[in-house]
Design an enzyme around this catalytic site. Structure first.
Site, PDB file in Angstrom:
ATOM      1  N   LYS A  13      28.673  -5.303 -26.406  1.00 56.37           N
ATOM      2  CA  LYS A  13      29.552  -4.917 -27.512  1.00 56.37           C
ATOM      3  C   LYS A  13      29.595  -3.399 -27.690  1.00 56.37           C
ATOM      4  O   LYS A  13      30.651  -2.802 -27.815  1.00 56.37           O
ATOM      5  CB  LYS A  13      29.079  -5.554 -28.836  1.00 56.37           C
ATOM      6  CG  LYS A  13      28.967  -7.068 -28.778  1.00 56.37           C
ATOM      7  CD  LYS A  13      28.505  -7.665 -30.106  1.00 56.37           C
ATOM      8  CE  LYS A  13      27.109  -7.264 -30.555  1.00 56.37           C
ATOM      9  NZ  LYS A  13      26.031  -7.734 -29.659  1.00 56.37           N
ATOM     10  N   ARG A  88      26.702 -10.513 -39.358  1.00 56.87           N
ATOM     11  CA  ARG A  88      25.792 -11.330 -38.572  1.00 56.87           C
ATOM     12  C   ARG A  88      25.423 -12.626 -39.293  1.00 56.87           C
ATOM     13  O   ARG A  88      24.668 -13.423 -38.751  1.00 56.87           O
ATOM     14  CB  ARG A  88      24.501 -10.553 -38.316  1.00 56.87           C
ATOM     15  CG  ARG A  88      24.430  -9.875 -36.938  1.00 56.87           C
ATOM     16  CD  ARG A  88      23.128  -9.091 -36.882  1.00 56.87           C
ATOM     17  NE  ARG A  88      22.626  -8.873 -35.558  1.00 56.87           N
ATOM     18  CZ  ARG A  88      22.868  -7.798 -34.818  1.00 56.87           C
ATOM     19  NH1 ARG A  88      23.667  -6.864 -35.242  1.00 56.87           N
ATOM     20  NH2 ARG A  88      22.307  -7.680 -33.640  1.00 56.87           N
ATOM     21  N   ARG A 122      18.080  -2.624 -20.546  1.00 55.79           N
ATOM     22  CA  ARG A 122      18.767  -1.656 -21.410  1.00 55.79           C
ATOM     23  C   ARG A 122      17.864  -0.473 -21.754  1.00 55.79           C
ATOM     24  O   ARG A 122      16.695  -0.628 -22.073  1.00 55.79           O
ATOM     25  CB  ARG A 122      19.227  -2.318 -22.707  1.00 55.79           C
ATOM     26  CG  ARG A 122      19.788  -1.299 -23.707  1.00 55.79           C
ATOM     27  CD  ARG A 122      20.670  -1.915 -24.755  1.00 55.79           C
ATOM     28  NE  ARG A 122      20.000  -2.835 -25.623  1.00 55.79           N
ATOM     29  CZ  ARG A 122      20.618  -3.550 -26.573  1.00 55.79           C
ATOM     30  NH1 ARG A 122      21.920  -3.452 -26.735  1.00 55.79           N
ATOM     31  NH2 ARG A 122      19.937  -4.371 -27.318  1.00 55.79           N
ATOM     32  N   ARG A 155      14.237   0.312 -26.420  1.00 54.90           N
ATOM     33  CA  ARG A 155      14.125  -0.069 -27.830  1.00 54.90           C
ATOM     34  C   ARG A 155      12.961  -1.046 -28.023  1.00 54.90           C
ATOM     35  O   ARG A 155      12.739  -1.914 -27.193  1.00 54.90           O
ATOM     36  CB  ARG A 155      15.428  -0.747 -28.277  1.00 54.90           C
ATOM     37  CG  ARG A 155      16.538   0.233 -28.528  1.00 54.90           C
ATOM     38  CD  ARG A 155      17.888  -0.423 -28.688  1.00 54.90           C
ATOM     39  NE  ARG A 155      17.889  -1.639 -29.495  1.00 54.90           N
ATOM     40  CZ  ARG A 155      18.994  -2.309 -29.837  1.00 54.90           C
ATOM     41  NH1 ARG A 155      20.173  -1.871 -29.437  1.00 54.90           N
ATOM     42  NH2 ARG A 155      18.929  -3.395 -30.560  1.00 54.90           N
ATOM     43  N   ARG A 166      15.344 -12.713 -31.287  1.00 48.53           N
ATOM     44  CA  ARG A 166      16.719 -12.293 -31.602  1.00 48.53           C
ATOM     45  C   ARG A 166      17.745 -13.318 -31.138  1.00 48.53           C
ATOM     46  O   ARG A 166      18.751 -13.539 -31.801  1.00 48.53           O
ATOM     47  CB  ARG A 166      17.006 -10.940 -30.966  1.00 48.53           C
ATOM     48  CG  ARG A 166      16.410  -9.807 -31.794  1.00 48.53           C
ATOM     49  CD  ARG A 166      16.203  -8.575 -30.966  1.00 48.53           C
ATOM     50  NE  ARG A 166      17.433  -7.943 -30.599  1.00 48.53           N
ATOM     51  CZ  ARG A 166      17.596  -7.245 -29.487  1.00 48.53           C
ATOM     52  NH1 ARG A 166      16.614  -7.125 -28.626  1.00 48.53           N
ATOM     53  NH2 ARG A 166      18.739  -6.675 -29.243  1.00 48.53           N
TER      54      ARG A 166
END
Ligand code: ADP
Ligand code: ADP
Ligand code: ZN
Length: 211
Positions: A13, A88, A122, A155, A166
């Site tokens: 996204k 969310r 990532r 992260r 998550r």
């Protein structure tokens, strides 16, 4: 155009939003990015949300809604925006509908296996927030941001324990938004599996954007 980018963590996204803002000239508003800069600044908001985010949970609706409401009130968001990571939960979506209804919701369709590969590789610039991937989109120099020279790091919530949590949170709290927006007739599905250029092309086609 007022858009929501909806999809599991790691769907791409933020990466796509960075491309689309150049075309649509609207701000890219990422609640995750706002929270991460609050954490970096050690502001009261940052101190409040740091442990929640690091553990892969959701910040409470009241805090998140107030934050977005204030952000959307700013001048640059009048002509449209891309919301990335908000809403969310159903209560967040209901609140947004009451203060700034959107035109379209883009659903990033992607299997868990691809999401896991994207999240585990990532990396993010600590300074400007731009995304990298250790396989698909490496910085030219290891751990250094191409754009600003900042430190490129992993992260906390991209570590394995938080990722499982998550995805669970996504399924329970966020995935119901797909039906919520489909019922309103404003949802468009985009296949998020191919490379970024192809996802961008599919996005443009789905929204009839010709530029
Ligand atoms: P991702 O890139 O995995 O989709 P984000 O950068 O959007 O993640 O968000 C990182 C974290 O910030 C989330 O896991 C959550 O803890 C918090 N967060 C972001 N947006 C929201 C929101 N709308 N409601 C509650 N918490 C949020
Ligand atoms: P989200 O904002 O949905 O959490 P990101 O945009 O941060 O997702 O993307 C997650 C990771 O996957 C990043 O490392 C990014 O570089 C990489 N990525 C994003 N889109 C693609 C794509 N289409 N193909 C391969 N890797 C991608
Ligand atoms: Zn940078």
């Amino acid at each position: 155009m007022k858009l929501i980018f909806l999809g599991p963590p790691g769907a791409g996204k933020g990466t796509l939003a960075a491309r689309v803002v150049e075309i649509l000239k609207v701000p890219h508003i990422s609640t995750g990015a706002i929270f991460r800069s609050a954490i970096a600044e050690k502001s009261p908001l940052g101190l409040k949300v740091q442990a929640i985010i690091g553990g892969g949970g959701l910040v409470d609706d009241e805090t998140t809604i107030a934050l977005i409401r204030e952000r959307l009130d700013r001048e640059d968001a009048r002509g449209g925006y891309i919301l990335d990571g908000f809403p969310r939960t159903i209560p967040q979506a209901e609140a947004l509908a009451a203060f700034s209804p959107v035109d379209r919701v883009v659903n990033f369709d992607i299997p868990d296996s691809a999401v896991l590969e994207r999240l585990s590789g990532r990396r993010v610039c600590r300074n400007c927030g731009v995304n990298y991937h250790i396989t698909f989109n490496k910085p030219k120099q290891e751990k250094v941001c191409d754009r600003c020279g900042g430190e490129v790091y992993t992260r906390d919530d991209d570590r394995e324990e938080a990722v499982a949590k998550r995805l669970e949170v996504y399924r329970a709290q966020t995935a119901p938004l797909i039906g919520f927006y489909r019922d309103q007739g404003i949802l468009v599905d985009v296949d998020a599996r191919p490379a970024v250029e192809a996802v961008l092309a599919a996005f443009k086609q789905a929204l009839h954007i010709r530029i």
